[in-house]
Scaffold this motif. Structure first.
Motif, short mmCIF file in Angstrom:
data_model
loop_
_atom_site.label_atom_id
_atom_site.label_comp_id
_atom_site.label_asym_id
_atom_site.label_seq_id
_atom_site.Cartn_x
_atom_site.Cartn_y
_atom_site.Cartn_z
N PRO A 177 0.81 -1.23 0.00
CA PRO A 177 0.00 0.00 0.00
C PRO A 177 0.84 1.27 0.00
O PRO A 177 0.36 2.34 -0.39
CB PRO A 177 -0.84 -0.12 1.28
CG PRO A 177 -0.08 -1.07 2.14
CD PRO A 177 0.59 -2.03 1.20
N ALA A 178 2.10 1.16 0.41
CA ALA A 178 2.96 2.35 0.44
C ALA A 178 3.45 2.73 -0.95
O ALA A 178 3.85 3.88 -1.18
CB ALA A 178 4.16 2.11 1.36
N THR A 179 3.43 1.78 -1.88
CA THR A 179 3.99 2.06 -3.20
C THR A 179 3.01 1.82 -4.34
O THR A 179 3.30 2.20 -5.49
CB THR A 179 5.23 1.19 -3.45
OG1 THR A 179 4.87 -0.20 -3.35
CG2 THR A 179 6.32 1.49 -2.42
N ALA A 180 1.87 1.21 -4.08
CA ALA A 180 0.93 0.86 -5.16
C ALA A 180 0.36 2.12 -5.81
O ALA A 180 -0.07 3.05 -5.12
CB ALA A 180 -0.20 0.00 -4.60
N THR A 181 0.35 2.14 -7.12
CA THR A 181 -0.18 3.28 -7.87
C THR A 181 -1.44 2.92 -8.65
O THR A 181 -2.07 3.79 -9.23
CB THR A 181 0.88 3.82 -8.84
OG1 THR A 181 1.28 2.78 -9.73
CG2 THR A 181 2.09 4.35 -8.07
N SER A 182 -1.79 1.64 -8.68
CA SER A 182 -2.95 1.19 -9.45
C SER A 182 -4.22 1.30 -8.62
O SER A 182 -4.33 0.72 -7.53
CB SER A 182 -2.75 -0.27 -9.89
OG SER A 182 -3.95 -0.80 -10.39
N GLY A 183 -5.19 2.04 -9.13
CA GLY A 183 -6.48 2.12 -8.45
C GLY A 183 -7.21 0.79 -8.50
O GLY A 183 -7.99 0.47 -7.59
N TRP A 184 -6.94 0.00 -9.53
CA TRP A 184 -7.62 -1.29 -9.70
C TRP A 184 -7.31 -2.23 -8.55
O TRP A 184 -8.20 -2.88 -8.01
CB TRP A 184 -7.18 -1.91 -11.02
CG TRP A 184 -7.74 -3.28 -11.26
CD1 TRP A 184 -8.95 -3.58 -11.83
CD2 TRP A 184 -7.13 -4.54 -10.93
NE1 TRP A 184 -9.13 -4.94 -11.87
CE2 TRP A 184 -8.02 -5.55 -11.33
CE3 TRP A 184 -5.91 -4.89 -10.35
CZ2 TRP A 184 -7.74 -6.90 -11.16
CZ3 TRP A 184 -5.63 -6.23 -10.17
CH2 TRP A 184 -6.53 -7.22 -10.57
N ILE A 185 -6.05 -2.30 -8.14
CA ILE A 185 -5.67 -3.26 -7.11
C ILE A 185 -6.31 -2.91 -5.77
O ILE A 185 -6.65 -3.79 -4.98
CB ILE A 185 -4.13 -3.36 -6.97
CG1 ILE A 185 -3.74 -4.59 -6.14
CG2 ILE A 185 -3.55 -2.09 -6.35
CD1 ILE A 185 -4.10 -5.91 -6.77
N TRP A 186 -6.54 -1.62 -5.52
CA TRP A 186 -7.19 -1.23 -4.27
C TRP A 186 -8.64 -1.69 -4.24
O TRP A 186 -9.24 -1.81 -3.16
CB TRP A 186 -7.13 0.29 -4.09
CG TRP A 186 -5.81 0.78 -3.60
CD1 TRP A 186 -4.80 1.31 -4.34
CD2 TRP A 186 -5.35 0.79 -2.24
NE1 TRP A 186 -3.74 1.66 -3.54
CE2 TRP A 186 -4.04 1.34 -2.24
CE3 TRP A 186 -5.90 0.37 -1.02
CZ2 TRP A 186 -3.30 1.49 -1.08
CZ3 TRP A 186 -5.16 0.53 0.15
CH2 TRP A 186 -3.87 1.09 0.11
N GLY A 187 -9.22 -1.95 -5.40
CA GLY A 187 -10.61 -2.38 -5.47
C GLY A 187 -10.81 -3.87 -5.29
O GLY A 187 -11.95 -4.33 -5.20
N ARG A 188 -9.71 -4.65 -5.23
CA ARG A 188 -9.85 -6.10 -5.03
C ARG A 188 -10.26 -6.40 -3.58
O ARG A 188 -9.86 -5.69 -2.65
CB ARG A 188 -8.52 -6.80 -5.31
CG ARG A 188 -7.94 -6.57 -6.69
CD ARG A 188 -8.84 -7.04 -7.80
NE ARG A 188 -9.22 -8.45 -7.66
CZ ARG A 188 -10.04 -9.07 -8.51
NH1 ARG A 188 -10.58 -8.40 -9.53
NH2 ARG A 188 -10.32 -10.35 -8.35
N PRO A 189 -11.10 -7.43 -3.37
CA PRO A 189 -11.48 -7.80 -2.00
C PRO A 189 -10.26 -8.22 -1.18
O PRO A 189 -9.55 -9.15 -1.55
CB PRO A 189 -12.43 -8.99 -2.22
CG PRO A 189 -12.91 -8.86 -3.63
CD PRO A 189 -11.78 -8.25 -4.39
N GLN A 190 -10.01 -7.51 -0.10
CA GLN A 190 -8.81 -7.77 0.69
C GLN A 190 -9.05 -8.89 1.71
O GLN A 190 -10.12 -8.99 2.30
CB GLN A 190 -8.38 -6.49 1.40
CG GLN A 190 -7.96 -5.39 0.44
CD GLN A 190 -7.50 -4.13 1.12
OE1 GLN A 190 -7.29 -4.09 2.34
NE2 GLN A 190 -7.32 -3.07 0.35
#
Length: 235
Positions: free
Chosen positions: A211-224
């Motif tokens: 989460p400190a380096t992720a730039t893709s909005g798509w990956i944040w939308g995946r069920p964690q």
């Protein structure tokens, strides 16, 4: 026993051209056949030099201490010929339009020198990926990265081989930045073996990100599912 270069030439020899991605024909059939003989290529021998052939060739070059460029030039072809055997007639028969392919059973065929269907090349490649992706993470986090690779291999949404998953374009940062080719430590290999033997700390995750380096909005939308070390694992 591997053929010598002279013996392999008696059966069939590569032409003098450099074989590269996009090439088609007998040279590519021979390249795929030889790579398949020693476990680097897992696809169909079709005489078409695509991405699966390219990455299989790079893996061979890496393992045999050759320049890693994905090109089958004179040095690479000579090394490959010494390490393998090849029968032109058998290979051409297998690519013939009227040849009969074995029926699929719906399950993956196990490799021959395996723990649980994975070759030693698979294990080495996974250890490289774990080292490149999770070096510095706690041990459980390294097992988790290995588990994600295995979960993708077993998912119909991803390639069904270790090399196919790892080298799928854009899949892993370590491939993009070259860290996959760093020499892994023993913990990386142990983490891979633990994952192969059934330890999945992720709860069947297919993705992870920092989460400190992720730039893709798509990956944040995946069920964690959970966080392990610096990575969030998700479906």
């Amino acid at each position: 026993m591997p053929f010598s270069l002279l013996e392999s030439q008696k059966v069939f020899a590569f032409s003098n051209q450099v074989i590269q991605r996009g090439a088609v024909g007998e040279d590519v059939i021979e390249l795929q056949s030889r790579l398949k003989y020693i476990g680097f290529y897992h696809g169909k021998i079709d005489g078409v030099f695509g991405w699966s052939t390219y990455w299989a060739l790079r893996n061979f070059q890496y393992e045999f201490g050759l320049p890693i460029d994905g090109l089958a030039g004179a040095t690479t072809k000579a090394k490959l010929a010494k390490a393998t055997k090849y029968n032109k007639q058998t290979a051409q028969k297998s690519t013939a339009p009227n040849s009969t392919a074995p029926k699929s059973t719906g399950t993956k065929k196990a490799a021959s020198n395996t723990p649980k269907g994975f070759s030693q090349n698979d294990i080495r490649l996974m250890a490289n990926a774990v080292n490149g992706e999770s070096r510095g993470e706690p041990y459980i986090g390294q097992v988790a990265v290995a588990a994600v690779i295995l979960n993708r291999v077993n998912s119909p949404s991803f390639p069904n081989t270790v090399s196919g998953v790892i080298f799928e374009p854009g899949a892993f940062t370590a491939v993009a930045d070259g860290q996959i080719w760093l020499t892994p430590n023993e913990n990386s290999r142990k983490a891979v073996l633990d994952a192969i033997n059934g330890w999945d700390p992720t709860g069947e995750a297919l993705y992870y990100f920092n989460p400190a380096t992720a730039t893709s909005g798509w990956i944040w939308g995946r069920p964690q599912i959970k966080r392990i070390g610096q990575h969030i694992f998700c479906k």
